[in-house]
Design a protein around this motif. Structure first.
Motif, short mmCIF file in Angstrom:
data_model
loop_
_atom_site.label_atom_id
_atom_site.label_comp_id
_atom_site.label_asym_id
_atom_site.label_seq_id
_atom_site.Cartn_x
_atom_site.Cartn_y
_atom_site.Cartn_z
N HIS A 1 -0.93 4.65 -4.76
CA HIS A 1 0.27 4.89 -5.57
C HIS A 1 0.14 6.22 -6.32
O HIS A 1 1.10 7.01 -6.39
N GLN A 2 -1.04 6.47 -6.86
CA GLN A 2 -1.28 7.73 -7.56
C GLN A 2 -1.15 8.92 -6.62
O GLN A 2 -0.82 10.04 -7.04
N ASP A 3 -1.36 8.66 -5.32
CA ASP A 3 -1.25 9.72 -4.32
C ASP A 3 0.17 9.81 -3.76
O ASP A 3 0.40 10.53 -2.78
N GLY A 4 1.11 9.07 -4.33
CA GLY A 4 2.51 9.21 -3.93
C GLY A 4 3.06 8.11 -3.04
O GLY A 4 4.23 8.16 -2.66
N ALA A 5 2.25 7.11 -2.69
CA ALA A 5 2.72 6.04 -1.80
C ALA A 5 3.63 5.09 -2.56
O ALA A 5 3.22 4.49 -3.55
N ARG A 6 4.86 4.96 -2.09
CA ARG A 6 5.83 4.08 -2.75
C ARG A 6 6.38 3.00 -1.81
O ARG A 6 6.69 1.90 -2.24
N ARG A 7 6.51 3.30 -0.51
CA ARG A 7 7.11 2.38 0.45
C ARG A 7 6.00 1.80 1.35
O ARG A 7 5.27 2.54 2.00
N TRP A 8 5.93 0.47 1.37
CA TRP A 8 4.86 -0.21 2.08
C TRP A 8 5.43 -1.17 3.13
O TRP A 8 6.42 -1.86 2.87
N GLY B 1 6.56 0.14 -6.86
CA GLY B 1 6.70 0.44 -5.44
C GLY B 1 7.62 -0.54 -4.75
O GLY B 1 8.17 -1.46 -5.37
N ASP C 1 5.58 4.76 3.62
CA ASP C 1 4.50 5.68 3.25
C ASP C 1 3.15 5.12 3.68
O ASP C 1 2.21 5.87 3.96
N LYS D 1 0.26 6.65 6.07
CA LYS D 1 -1.12 6.26 5.81
C LYS D 1 -1.34 4.85 6.36
O LYS D 1 -0.45 3.99 6.28
#
Length: 400
Positions: free
Chosen positions: A158-165, A191, A219, A247
């Motif tokens: 999340h800190q690296d920008g991942a929002r959609r899982w 997220g 993401d 990722k």
């Protein structure tokens, strides 16, 4: 004459065998159960057994006056584990049980050991059920929980920008439980879960699942698979080009899941309590373990079994007793400087909290020696990784 008699008595009391007379015959008996199911056979059920043997040997080298005896079985099944433990207690007078493989057997075994005031050490994922009313005062939850691993992984990504899982998780209770903990962490950070699919255990073709994941433009593709299914999915993701997009994150991955297949697993993110190349102590443990296992390196569970066994034996020695309540009290008194996991603190609810390491699987050209599969990404402190209640109202204690 009286002076000499007192002197002789003092010498006798200082002898190791006498000073620790509360441990019957200076002998500690440990029971160990493990999973030999076909899905996980690439991990070698004997590996955790070897880790326990190493801990016993390392402890014995410094405590020659204590004899540690192990009773092992790696044919664990939910229907036979409780009966086996009952026989160990009644016939062998076992002092502690380390791990079980079957979640269905864990709670009855925990209660059985509580009634005998004996320690139950949970390392594998059966720890999912030990909270609230199921918390036991003689159960030590040493293995990193799915919540600790998934929340650490989600937080760092999340800190690296991942929002959609998007989730691909096996249609099994354990895998679904792991996914739920990750979902809670994602939504807690703001997220979004854009989709989920639950293939059956033993799926040989994940191509449709991977395409469905890509259609949602995530993401992160979060993988709740283990063992052979995880390996199959990673291989197909790499060869189809999916792994070069979002990722890829493994919710519960052991180092031996990816060892030998770095070409397909490279770039996979995961959270772990241990990895072999983290420091000198972990490298030395991995070297010795690999020598014993003939080239197979230690998994995270192997390291946790070693760590838990050593901590348990040291606590037994410190209190000079095999009584569960005394051992748990000793374990909670101070932080434990563990050689493999770092500083460990045992909470009031029996959870052993420590740092969690988020890592990424290396490319084949980056792995320069055995057991060198991960590159560090971030360290999550114990207080952040192991959240939740520290005092969940365990039963009062042993019944006898």
């Amino acid at each position: 004459m009286r002076f000499h008699t007192h002197a002789v008595l003092l010498i006798i009391l200082l002898l190791p065998g006498i000073a620790r007379a509360e441990i019957p015959e200076n002998k500690i008996k440990l029971g160990f159960l493990d999973d030999a199911s076909a899905l996980y056979e690439h991990r070698t059920p004997r590996s955790a057994e070897v880790a326990m043997e190493m801990a016993i040997e390392d402890f014995g080298a410094r405590h020659a006056y204590l004899d540690v005896e192990s009773h092992k079985d790696n044919t664990a099944r939910p229907d036979n584990e409780p009966g086996m433990v009952r026989d160990w207690l009644d016939k062998e007078h076992i002092d502690a049980v380390i791990d079980v493989a079957a979640s269905a057997a864990a709670l009855p075994i925990s209660d059985m050991l509580r009634q005998h005031n004996r320690i139950f050490v949970v390392v594998n994922l059966v720890g999912l059920g030990f909270s609230g009313s199921h918390c036991s005062p003689t159960t030590l939850r040493w293995g990193a929980s799915p919540a600790a691993l998934s929340s650490s992984l989600v937080s760092v990504l999340h800190q690296d920008g991942a929002r959609r899982w998007f989730f691909i998780s096996a249609d099994q209770p354990l895998d679904q439980a792991v996914e739920r903990t990750a979902r809670a962490a994602i939504t807690g950070l703001g997220g979004e879960v854009v989709g989920s699919i639950n293939p059956p255990l033993g799926t040989g073709d994940f191509s449709h699942d991977l395409m469905q994941a890509m259609s949602q433009k995530p993401d992160v593709v979060a993988i709740g698979e283990t063992g052979k299914d995880l390996q199959t999915l990673l291989r197909q993701a790499m060869r189809s080009g999916v792994a070069s997009g979002p990722k890829m994150a493994g919710l519960y991955v052991q180092q031996q899941d990816v060892a030998g297949m770095l070409r397909d697993a490279q770039g996979l993110y995961l959270a772990t309590p241990f990895y072999a190349n983290r420091n000198d102590a972990s490298r030395d443990f991995a070297r010795r373990f690999t020598h014993r296992m003939v080239a197979a390196g230690p998994t995270e569970i192997d390291a946790e079994v070693y760590s838990a066994t050593l901590a348990l034996l040291n606590a037994m020695d410190a209190v000079r007793s095999v009584d569960g309540d005394k051992i748990m009290s000793a374990l909670r008194k101070a932080a434990i400087p563990d050689p493999l996991l770092g500083t460990v603190t045992v909470r009031a609810d029996g959870v052993a909290a420590h740092s969690i390491y988020v890592v990424r699987v290396k490319r084949p050209d980056q792995s320069l020696k055995p057991n060198d599969d991960y590159e560090p990404v971030s360290t999550v402190a114990a207080a952040q990784a192991f959240t939740g209640p520290g005092q969940p109202g365990c039963p009062a204690g042993p019944s006898r």
